[in-house]
Design a protein around this motif. Structure first.
Motif, PDB file in Angstrom:
ATOM      1  N   SER A 180       0.838  -1.210   0.000  1.00  0.00           N
ATOM      2  CA  SER A 180       0.000   0.000   0.000  1.00  0.00           C
ATOM      3  C   SER A 180       0.867   1.250   0.000  1.00  0.00           C
ATOM      4  CB  SER A 180      -0.913   0.019   1.225  1.00  0.00           C
ATOM      5  OG  SER A 180      -1.818  -1.045   1.177  1.00  0.00           O
TER       6      SER A 180
ATOM      7  N   GLY B   8       0.569   3.816  -2.958  1.00  0.00           N
ATOM      8  CA  GLY B   8       0.197   5.192  -2.601  1.00  0.00           C
ATOM      9  C   GLY B   8       1.237   6.194  -3.064  1.00  0.00           C
TER      10      GLY B   8
ATOM     11  N   GLY C 212     -11.437   9.172  -3.036  1.00  0.00           N
ATOM     12  CA  GLY C 212     -10.806   9.232  -1.710  1.00  0.00           C
ATOM     13  C   GLY C 212      -9.331   8.903  -1.774  1.00  0.00           C
ATOM     14  N   GLY C 213      -8.973   7.955  -2.644  1.00  0.00           N
ATOM     15  CA  GLY C 213      -7.568   7.602  -2.823  1.00  0.00           C
ATOM     16  C   GLY C 213      -6.774   8.717  -3.473  1.00  0.00           C
TER      17      GLY C 213
ATOM     18  N   THR D 266      -6.296  11.285  -0.777  1.00  0.00           N
ATOM     19  CA  THR D 266      -5.292  10.768   0.155  1.00  0.00           C
ATOM     20  C   THR D 266      -3.898  10.818  -0.465  1.00  0.00           C
ATOM     21  OG1 THR D 266      -6.911   9.338   1.222  1.00  0.00           O
ATOM     22  CG2 THR D 266      -4.594   8.763   1.536  1.00  0.00           C
TER      23      THR D 266
ATOM     24  N   ALA E 190      -2.696  14.320  -0.460  1.00  0.00           N
ATOM     25  CA  ALA E 190      -2.410  14.738   0.914  1.00  0.00           C
ATOM     26  C   ALA E 190      -1.108  14.120   1.419  1.00  0.00           C
ATOM     27  CB  ALA E 190      -3.574  14.362   1.836  1.00  0.00           C
ATOM     28  N   VAL E 191      -0.878  12.858   1.109  1.00  0.00           N
ATOM     29  CA  VAL E 191       0.364  12.203   1.533  1.00  0.00           C
ATOM     30  C   VAL E 191       1.560  12.845   0.834  1.00  0.00           C
ATOM     31  CG1 VAL E 191       1.663  10.034   1.464  1.00  0.00           C
ATOM     32  CG2 VAL E 191      -0.717  10.043   2.237  1.00  0.00           C
TER      33      VAL E 191
END
Length: 176
Positions: free
Chosen positions: A89, A93, A149-150, A153, A156-157
């Protein structure tokens, strides 16, 4: 080690593509910012003053240290991807965040109507590599679908990793 038919270039290549991209940012970022900050402030008056002050404080040493910190983060993500056969993940990500941040560079260049640090390698390296690697993961059956949402995210990451890298970079530059 997890076996997978994912090409190792799809995992370790994340670090290689990032290194090419960040070499561009390292070569042009701090100088470009210094030269363009007055015009940016004038053109974007709604940006909070704290953002401009933080941008003014970034010098070559801090920027280089921040790039070094980000190298550790991206390298760890690439290694996690390789160890897991692309299933990690963290790796997926990071790969999504890397590709999306290439789009952010293109949006920045469009907003200022000029070439900006990172906007040359984004369409040539960042975005094509991200799409290629995701295609390899998809063909191997290990790609997790990205939903809104991914995407949020992932951005944001990527933004958080950038903030952390610069905070650590500022401390390192001040110490040495």
């Amino acid at each position: 080690m997890t076996t997978s038919n994912v090409n190792p270039l799809a995992t370790y290549g994340l670090f290689l593509a990032w290194a090419v991209h960040d070499a561009e940012e390292l070569a042009f970022g701090p100088r470009w910012l210094r030269e363009n900050l007055p015009g940016l402030r004038e053109r974007f008056p709604g940006v909070p003053e704290a953002v401009w002050r933080a941008a003014e404080g970034v010098d070559e040493r801090e920027f280089a240290a921040a790039v070094g910190v980000m190298a550790v983060i991206v390298g760890a993500a690439a290694a996690a991807g390789a160890r897991s056969g692309g299933r990690s993940s963290f790796y997926q990500g990071a790969l999504a965040g890397f590709g999306l941040h290439g789009l952010v560079h293109l949006a920045q260049a469009a907003a200022v109507r000029d070439v900006t640090p990172g906007s040359v390698t984004s369409p040539l390296v960042v975005i094509p590599f991200s799409l290629w690697a995701r295609g390899r993961l998809r063909r191997a059956g290990v790609l997790r679908p990205v939903r809104l949402g991914g995407v949020v995210t992932g951005l944001a990451v990527a933004a958080g990793a950038t903030v952390v890298s610069h905070a650590v970079g500022r401390r390192l530059a001040a110490r040495f």
